[in-house]
Design an enzyme around this catalytic site. Structure first.
Site, PDB file in Angstrom:
ATOM      1  N   LYS A  52       0.841  -1.206   0.000  1.00 33.74           N
ATOM      2  CA  LYS A  52       0.000   0.000   0.000  1.00 33.74           C
ATOM      3  C   LYS A  52       0.877   1.258   0.000  1.00 33.74           C
ATOM      4  O   LYS A  52       0.590   2.229  -0.711  1.00 33.74           O
ATOM      5  CB  LYS A  52      -0.950  -0.024   1.207  1.00 33.74           C
ATOM      6  CG  LYS A  52      -2.006  -1.121   1.069  1.00 33.74           C
ATOM      7  CD  LYS A  52      -2.756  -1.430   2.348  1.00 33.74           C
ATOM      8  CE  LYS A  52      -3.655  -2.658   2.145  1.00 33.74           C
ATOM      9  NZ  LYS A  52      -4.355  -3.092   3.369  1.00 33.74           N
ATOM     10  N   GLN A  96      -4.318  -1.939   9.642  1.00 30.89           N
ATOM     11  CA  GLN A  96      -4.206  -3.259   9.013  1.00 30.89           C
ATOM     12  C   GLN A  96      -4.740  -4.329   9.956  1.00 30.89           C
ATOM     13  O   GLN A  96      -4.327  -4.423  11.106  1.00 30.89           O
ATOM     14  CB  GLN A  96      -2.729  -3.529   8.644  1.00 30.89           C
ATOM     15  CG  GLN A  96      -2.525  -4.787   7.832  1.00 30.89           C
ATOM     16  CD  GLN A  96      -3.160  -4.735   6.438  1.00 30.89           C
ATOM     17  OE1 GLN A  96      -3.134  -3.708   5.754  1.00 30.89           O
ATOM     18  NE2 GLN A  96      -3.766  -5.840   6.018  1.00 30.89           N
ATOM     19  N   ASP A 119     -10.929   2.350   4.279  1.00 31.53           N
ATOM     20  CA  ASP A 119     -11.192   0.907   4.177  1.00 31.53           C
ATOM     21  C   ASP A 119     -12.693   0.637   4.122  1.00 31.53           C
ATOM     22  O   ASP A 119     -13.107  -0.485   3.824  1.00 31.53           O
ATOM     23  CB  ASP A 119     -10.590   0.161   5.384  1.00 31.53           C
ATOM     24  CG  ASP A 119      -9.269  -0.514   5.034  1.00 31.53           C
ATOM     25  OD1 ASP A 119      -9.027  -0.760   3.829  1.00 31.53           O
ATOM     26  OD2 ASP A 119      -8.486  -0.802   5.955  1.00 31.53           O
TER      27      ASP A 119
END
Ligand code: NAD
Length: 290
Positions: A52, A96, A119
Site C-alpha cells: 500500500k 491493518q 477501508d
C-alpha cells in the site's frame, strides 16, 4: 477462457490517479495522504502494508506508516487513531487487520473518522453503502467491481454466488453485486460455512466470488460451463522451493476450473492488486471531498 488481469487493471487505475494528483498539484491543491497503522510483526500484514505504501509512491500520494508493538494497549492505539483523525493533512486512515487478540477490532473501526475511513469498515460507511449512497466501499469488493468494469462485463441479471460472509469481503460483495448499478443487478446467493449443498448453488451460478480462505476449495465439478469466477482467497502455504519459503494459493483450483470459465482471476495478479488500487481510489476521494 479469458483472464481478468488485476495487475493490468490496477496499473491503469493508478496511472489515472497519478495524472489526477499531478492536476491537483498544478492547481495548488493538496496531495492525498494515507496513514497506515501496522500493529505487530505479522508477515502477511507487513507485506500488504508495504504494498500500500509502494502504491502511494507510484501515484504521488503521501504515506505515513505508524508501526506499533503487538503489545500496544487498545487505549494507545485509539489515541493514535484520534491524533490522525485530528490531523488535517491526513486524508485516509487504515488499520491493518487482523489485530492482536487483546484489541477489539470493532472498537478500532468505530474510532476512525468516517470521513477518513478509506477501508470502508466504519458502520456509517457500511450503512451508506447498503443504502446506495456515496460512501467509502471496502477495498476488496470495490476492487472486484472495478475489475468487472475495466473488462466491461455486463453482470445484469446474472445469478451470482458469493462464498464467504465476512464484513471485509463476502457481505459487502453481496450488497454491491445486488445493487441497481453496472456492474451489479445480480441475483445474489451468499454461501458460508453452514450452507447446505453449497456445490449445488455454485453449479447454477453465472458468477462466483470465492472468498472463504480455503485453498483450492472451488473445483471444476462445482462450476458450470461459461461461468465468471473471481478468486479472492490468499493463503500462504509452505513451499521449500520458493525463496521466501511459501507460495500463495487462492480458493479456486485454477488448473481445473479455468478451462470451464468465460472469465477468471488468477492468484496472484487478480483481486490482490485491485484491492490496493481501490484503496488508492478511496484515498483520492477522501482528499478531493475536502
Ligand atoms: P474470513 O475468515 O473473515 O471469512 C471467511 C468466510 O468464509 C466466513 O464467512 C465463513 O463462513 C466462510 N467459510 C469458511 N469456510 C467455509 C466453507 N468450507 N464453506 C463455505 N464457507 C466457508 O475471511 P475474509 O477476511 O473474508 O478473507 C477470505 C479470503 O480472502 C482469505 O483467504 C483472505 O486472505 C483473502 N483476502 C484477500 C484479499 C485480497 O486483496 N485478495 C483481501 C481480503 C481477504
Amino acid at each position: 477462457m479469458k483472464i481478468l488481469d488485476g495487475k493490468l487493471a490496477a496499473e491503469a487505475i493508478k496511472e489515472e490517479l497519478k495524472l489526477q494528483v499531478a492536476e491537483r498539484v498544478a492547481e495548488g491543491k493538496k496531495v492525498p495522504h494515507l496513514a497506515a497503522i501496522l500493529v505487530g510483526n505479522n508477515g502477511a500484514s507487513a507485506t500488504y502494508v508495504a504494498a500500500k505504501v509502494k502504491a502511494c509512491e507510484q501515484t504521488g500520494f503521501i504515506s505515513t506508516l505508524v508501526r506499533l508493538e503487538s503489545s500496544v494497549t487498545q487505549h494507545k492505539l485509539l489515541e493514535t487513531i484520534q491524533s490522525l483523525n485530528e490531523d488535517p493533512d491526513v486524508d485516509g486512515i487504515l488499520v491493518q487487520l487482523p489485530l492482536p487478540a487483546h484489541i477489539s477490532e470493532q472498537d478500532v473501526i468505530d474510532a476512525i473518522d468516517p470521513q477518513k475511513d478509506v477501508d470502508g469498515f466504519h458502520p456509517v460507511n457500511v450503512g451508506k453503502m447498503v443504502q446506495g449512497a456515496e460512501s467509502f466501499v471496502p477495498a476488496t469488493p470495490l476492487g472486484i467491481m472495478l475489475l468487472l468494469s475495466f473488462y466491461k462485463i455486463d453482470t445484469s441479471g446474472l445469478d451470482a454466488v458469493v462464498i464467504g460472509r465476512s464484513n471485509i469481503v463476502g457481505r459487502p460483495m453481496s450488497v454491491l453485486l445486488s445493487a441497481n448499478t453496472q456492474p451489479g443487478n445480480c441475483t445474489v446467493t451468499i454461501c458460508h460455512s453452514k450452507t447446505k449443498a453449497l456445490a449445488e448453488h455454485c453449479k447454477k451460478a453465472d458468477l462466483i466470488v470465492a472468498a472463504l480462505g480455503q485453498p483450492l476449495f472451488l473445483t471444476a465439478d462445482m462450476v458450470k460451463e461459461g461461468a465468471i469466477v473471481i478468486d479472492v482467497g490468499i493463503t500462504r502455504v509452505e513451499d521449500a522451493t520458493k525463496k521466501n519459503g511459501f507460495k500463495l494459493l487462492g480458493d479456486v483450483d485454477y488448473a481445473g476450473v479455468a478451462p470451464k470459465c468465460s472469465w477468471i482471476t488468477p492468484v496472484p495478479g487478480g483481486v490482490g492488486p485491485m484491492t490496493i488500487a481501490a484503496l488508492m481510489k478511496n484515498t483520492f476521494l477522501a482528499c478531493s471531498r475536502k
